[in-house]
Design a protein around this motif. Structure first.
Motif, PDB file in Angstrom:
ATOM      1  N   LYS A   1       0.876  -1.319  -0.079  1.00  0.00           N
ATOM      2  CA  LYS A   1      -0.062   0.072   0.132  1.00  0.00           C
ATOM      3  C   LYS A   1       0.909   1.172  -0.036  1.00  0.00           C
ATOM      4  CE  LYS A   1      -3.803  -2.049   2.536  1.00  0.00           C
ATOM      5  NZ  LYS A   1      -4.493  -2.176   3.572  1.00  0.00           N
ATOM      6  N   ARG A   2       1.862   1.162   0.811  1.00  0.00           N
ATOM      7  CA  ARG A   2       2.777   2.574   0.759  1.00  0.00           C
ATOM      8  C   ARG A   2       3.484   2.455  -0.662  1.00  0.00           C
ATOM      9  NH1 ARG A   2       3.938   0.590   6.239  1.00  0.00           N
ATOM     10  NH2 ARG A   2       5.438  -0.714   5.872  1.00  0.00           N
ATOM     11  N   GLU A   3       3.894   1.497  -1.237  1.00  0.00           N
ATOM     12  CA  GLU A   3       4.175   1.556  -2.684  1.00  0.00           C
ATOM     13  C   GLU A   3       3.504   2.129  -3.711  1.00  0.00           C
ATOM     14  OE1 GLU A   3       7.428   1.064  -5.166  1.00  0.00           O
ATOM     15  OE2 GLU A   3       7.550   0.586  -2.831  1.00  0.00           O
ATOM     16  N   THR A   4       2.131   1.587  -3.391  1.00  0.00           N
ATOM     17  CA  THR A   4       1.087   2.315  -4.479  1.00  0.00           C
ATOM     18  C   THR A   4       0.958   3.818  -4.079  1.00  0.00           C
ATOM     19  OG1 THR A   4       0.043   0.315  -4.286  1.00  0.00           O
ATOM     20  CG2 THR A   4      -1.424   2.173  -4.794  1.00  0.00           C
ATOM     21  N   GLU A   5       0.894   4.255  -2.807  1.00  0.00           N
ATOM     22  CA  GLU A   5       1.005   5.617  -2.417  1.00  0.00           C
ATOM     23  C   GLU A   5       2.285   6.557  -3.011  1.00  0.00           C
ATOM     24  OE1 GLU A   5       0.215   7.083   1.616  1.00  0.00           O
ATOM     25  OE2 GLU A   5      -1.407   5.608   1.762  1.00  0.00           O
ATOM     26  N   LYS A   6       3.347   5.872  -2.850  1.00  0.00           N
ATOM     27  CA  LYS A   6       4.539   6.486  -3.363  1.00  0.00           C
ATOM     28  C   LYS A   6       4.518   6.633  -5.230  1.00  0.00           C
ATOM     29  CE  LYS A   6       8.032   4.740   0.049  1.00  0.00           C
ATOM     30  NZ  LYS A   6       9.054   4.008   0.200  1.00  0.00           N
ATOM     31  N   LYS A   7       4.152   5.645  -5.652  1.00  0.00           N
ATOM     32  CA  LYS A   7       3.971   5.698  -7.255  1.00  0.00           C
ATOM     33  C   LYS A   7       2.895   7.012  -7.565  1.00  0.00           C
ATOM     34  CE  LYS A   7       4.834   1.122  -8.441  1.00  0.00           C
ATOM     35  NZ  LYS A   7       4.387  -0.293  -8.932  1.00  0.00           N
ATOM     36  N   ARG A   8       1.889   6.861  -6.730  1.00  0.00           N
ATOM     37  CA  ARG A   8       0.799   7.977  -6.853  1.00  0.00           C
ATOM     38  C   ARG A   8       1.307   9.298  -6.860  1.00  0.00           C
ATOM     39  NH1 ARG A   8      -4.328   7.761  -3.459  1.00  0.00           N
ATOM     40  NH2 ARG A   8      -2.742   6.093  -2.720  1.00  0.00           N
ATOM     41  N   ASP A   9       2.136   9.434  -5.643  1.00  0.00           N
ATOM     42  CA  ASP A   9       2.641  10.807  -5.424  1.00  0.00           C
ATOM     43  C   ASP A   9       3.729  11.269  -6.452  1.00  0.00           C
ATOM     44  OD1 ASP A   9       1.007  10.877  -3.020  1.00  0.00           O
ATOM     45  OD2 ASP A   9       2.754  10.344  -1.737  1.00  0.00           O
ATOM     46  N   TRP A  10       4.463  10.070  -6.964  1.00  0.00           N
ATOM     47  CA  TRP A  10       5.441  10.619  -8.031  1.00  0.00           C
ATOM     48  C   TRP A  10       4.981  10.670  -9.189  1.00  0.00           C
ATOM     49  CZ3 TRP A  10       9.561  12.627  -9.717  1.00  0.00           C
ATOM     50  CH2 TRP A  10      10.064  12.379 -10.900  1.00  0.00           C
ATOM     51  N   GLU A  11       3.832  10.203  -9.741  1.00  0.00           N
ATOM     52  CA  GLU A  11       3.095  10.632 -10.798  1.00  0.00           C
ATOM     53  C   GLU A  11       2.289  12.147 -10.698  1.00  0.00           C
ATOM     54  OE1 GLU A  11       2.953   8.887 -13.773  1.00  0.00           O
ATOM     55  OE2 GLU A  11       4.345   7.421 -13.019  1.00  0.00           O
ATOM     56  N   ARG A  12       1.852  12.344  -9.654  1.00  0.00           N
ATOM     57  CA  ARG A  12       1.573  13.620  -9.545  1.00  0.00           C
ATOM     58  C   ARG A  12       2.464  14.770  -9.535  1.00  0.00           C
ATOM     59  NH1 ARG A  12      -0.615  13.422  -4.371  1.00  0.00           N
ATOM     60  NH2 ARG A  12      -2.438  12.327  -4.854  1.00  0.00           N
ATOM     61  N   GLU A  13       3.653  14.500  -8.854  1.00  0.00           N
ATOM     62  CA  GLU A  13       4.752  15.268  -8.826  1.00  0.00           C
ATOM     63  C   GLU A  13       5.260  15.781 -10.196  1.00  0.00           C
ATOM     64  OE1 GLU A  13       8.971  15.689  -6.472  1.00  0.00           O
ATOM     65  OE2 GLU A  13       7.187  14.950  -5.519  1.00  0.00           O
ATOM     66  N   LYS A  14       5.626  14.526 -10.956  1.00  0.00           N
ATOM     67  CA  LYS A  14       5.971  14.462 -12.417  1.00  0.00           C
ATOM     68  C   LYS A  14       4.926  15.205 -13.231  1.00  0.00           C
ATOM     69  CE  LYS A  14       5.861  10.517 -14.560  1.00  0.00           C
ATOM     70  NZ  LYS A  14       6.098   9.269 -15.148  1.00  0.00           N
ATOM     71  N   GLY A  15       3.896  15.035 -13.070  1.00  0.00           N
ATOM     72  CA  GLY A  15       3.050  16.039 -13.967  1.00  0.00           C
ATOM     73  C   GLY A  15       3.004  17.557 -13.610  1.00  0.00           C
ATOM     74  N   GLN A  16       3.411  17.718 -12.367  1.00  0.00           N
ATOM     75  CA  GLN A  16       3.667  19.420 -11.875  1.00  0.00           C
ATOM     76  C   GLN A  16       4.796  19.711 -12.393  1.00  0.00           C
ATOM     77  OE1 GLN A  16       3.145  19.214  -7.688  1.00  0.00           O
ATOM     78  NE2 GLN A  16       0.817  19.313  -7.599  1.00  0.00           N
ATOM     79  N   LEU A  17       5.925  18.962 -12.522  1.00  0.00           N
ATOM     80  CA  LEU A  17       7.062  19.276 -12.903  1.00  0.00           C
ATOM     81  C   LEU A  17       7.047  19.442 -14.457  1.00  0.00           C
ATOM     82  CD1 LEU A  17       9.414  16.955 -11.029  1.00  0.00           C
ATOM     83  CD2 LEU A  17       9.300  19.351 -10.731  1.00  0.00           C
ATOM     84  N   MET A  18       6.164  18.653 -14.992  1.00  0.00           N
ATOM     85  CA  MET A  18       6.138  18.884 -16.595  1.00  0.00           C
ATOM     86  C   MET A  18       5.244  20.058 -17.124  1.00  0.00           C
ATOM     87  SD  MET A  18       7.927  16.382 -17.696  1.00  0.00           S
ATOM     88  CE  MET A  18       7.290  15.984 -19.509  1.00  0.00           C
ATOM     89  N   ARG A  19       4.184  20.476 -16.476  1.00  0.00           N
ATOM     90  CA  ARG A  19       3.592  21.469 -16.494  1.00  0.00           C
ATOM     91  C   ARG A  19       4.248  22.573 -16.302  1.00  0.00           C
ATOM     92  NH1 ARG A  19      -0.690  18.807 -13.979  1.00  0.00           N
ATOM     93  NH2 ARG A  19      -0.277  19.573 -11.940  1.00  0.00           N
ATOM     94  N   HIS A  20       5.219  22.692 -15.259  1.00  0.00           N
ATOM     95  CA  HIS A  20       5.851  23.903 -15.007  1.00  0.00           C
ATOM     96  C   HIS A  20       6.970  24.159 -16.041  1.00  0.00           C
ATOM     97  CE1 HIS A  20       4.219  25.025 -11.363  1.00  0.00           C
ATOM     98  NE2 HIS A  20       4.551  24.033 -10.699  1.00  0.00           N
ATOM     99  N   ALA A  21       7.448  22.932 -16.452  1.00  0.00           N
ATOM    100  CA  ALA A  21       8.603  22.941 -17.477  1.00  0.00           C
ATOM    101  C   ALA A  21       7.961  23.444 -18.840  1.00  0.00           C
ATOM    102  CB  ALA A  21       9.391  21.577 -17.710  1.00  0.00           C
ATOM    103  N   SER A  22       6.758  23.081 -19.112  1.00  0.00           N
ATOM    104  CA  SER A  22       6.164  23.507 -20.595  1.00  0.00           C
ATOM    105  C   SER A  22       5.978  25.061 -20.501  1.00  0.00           C
ATOM    106  CB  SER A  22       5.078  22.610 -20.745  1.00  0.00           C
ATOM    107  OG  SER A  22       3.979  23.006 -19.883  1.00  0.00           O
ATOM    108  N   THR A  23       5.369  25.458 -19.168  1.00  0.00           N
ATOM    109  CA  THR A  23       5.168  27.215 -19.303  1.00  0.00           C
ATOM    110  C   THR A  23       6.310  27.869 -19.275  1.00  0.00           C
ATOM    111  OG1 THR A  23       4.934  26.798 -16.919  1.00  0.00           O
ATOM    112  CG2 THR A  23       3.012  26.699 -18.209  1.00  0.00           C
ATOM    113  N   GLY A  24       7.597  27.099 -18.788  1.00  0.00           N
ATOM    114  CA  GLY A  24       8.978  28.038 -18.910  1.00  0.00           C
ATOM    115  C   GLY A  24       9.042  28.632 -17.586  1.00  0.00           C
ATOM    116  N   ARG A  25       8.262  28.269 -16.394  1.00  0.00           N
ATOM    117  CA  ARG A  25       8.682  28.781 -15.081  1.00  0.00           C
ATOM    118  C   ARG A  25       9.578  27.775 -14.526  1.00  0.00           C
ATOM    119  NH1 ARG A  25       2.836  29.667 -12.547  1.00  0.00           N
ATOM    120  NH2 ARG A  25       2.620  27.347 -13.197  1.00  0.00           N
ATOM    121  N   LYS A  26      10.242  28.621 -13.232  1.00  0.00           N
ATOM    122  CA  LYS A  26      11.007  27.372 -12.587  1.00  0.00           C
ATOM    123  C   LYS A  26      10.384  27.100 -11.226  1.00  0.00           C
ATOM    124  CE  LYS A  26      15.215  30.160 -13.598  1.00  0.00           C
ATOM    125  NZ  LYS A  26      16.469  30.840 -13.222  1.00  0.00           N
ATOM    126  N   ALA A  27      10.755  25.718 -11.014  1.00  0.00           N
ATOM    127  CA  ALA A  27       9.594  25.119  -9.904  1.00  0.00           C
ATOM    128  C   ALA A  27      10.285  25.478  -8.524  1.00  0.00           C
ATOM    129  CB  ALA A  27       9.997  23.328 -10.021  1.00  0.00           C
TER     130      ALA A  27
END
Length: 153
Positions: A127-153
């Motif tokens: 269950k902890r592994e599932t949560e880590k994967k979900r959190d990483w996917e969310r964080e990765k999506g945020q990083l990709m959005r910030h990268a595509s807009t040209g802003r720094k995280a």
């Protein structure tokens, strides 16, 4: 179209196989389901005398329910499947330690159907592994959005 979903099932269990079953409901239950008064989170499927039953699915009656029927919210509902499929499920549940879990309720051809899954329980570390994967996917999506807009995280 999905009516109700058991999100907890995918968190608590490893889903091995999925099946679709018909649900035997009374008139007031159909009206309540159409009004969105259904909850599936505590539900589970039990096999008794070669038949499947959905237990713990809560359907709250509408206020305008019939006066001559006493609605019971936590009534056990019978599930309809082919006899051969039920025999196969019985074998797997009894021998290999699987359990049957309802995943969702949905409409199919004007009828209410239930997706049930043959599942094995997850250990706490899974269950902890599932949560880590979900959190990483969310964080990765945020990083990709910030990268595509040209802003720094």
């Amino acid at each position: 179209m999905s009516i109700a979903e058991n999100r907890r099932a995918r968190y608590d269990y490893h889903i091995e196989e999925q099946f679709e079953a018909g649900v035997v409901l009374s008139g007031w239950e159909i009206k309540a389901i159409r009004a969105g008064q259904v909850q599936l989170t505590d539900g589970y499927v039990m096999i008794k005398d070669g038949e499947l039953f959905l237990i713990g699915c809560r359907i709250n009656a509408l206020r305008s329910a019939s006066t001559h029927v006493t609605p019971e919210a936590d009534r056990t509902k019978k599930l309809l499947m082919h006899k051969a499929e039920i025999k196969r499920l019985v074998g797997k549940v009894e021998q290999r330690g699987f359990t049957l879990v309802p995943l969702n309720l949905h409409y199919k051809g004007g009828r209410v159907k239930a997706d049930i899954a043959l599942a094995k329980g997850k250990a706490q570390h899974d269950k902890r592994e599932t949560e880590k994967k979900r959190d990483w996917e969310r964080e990765k999506g945020q990083l990709m959005r910030h990268a595509s807009t040209g802003r720094k995280a």
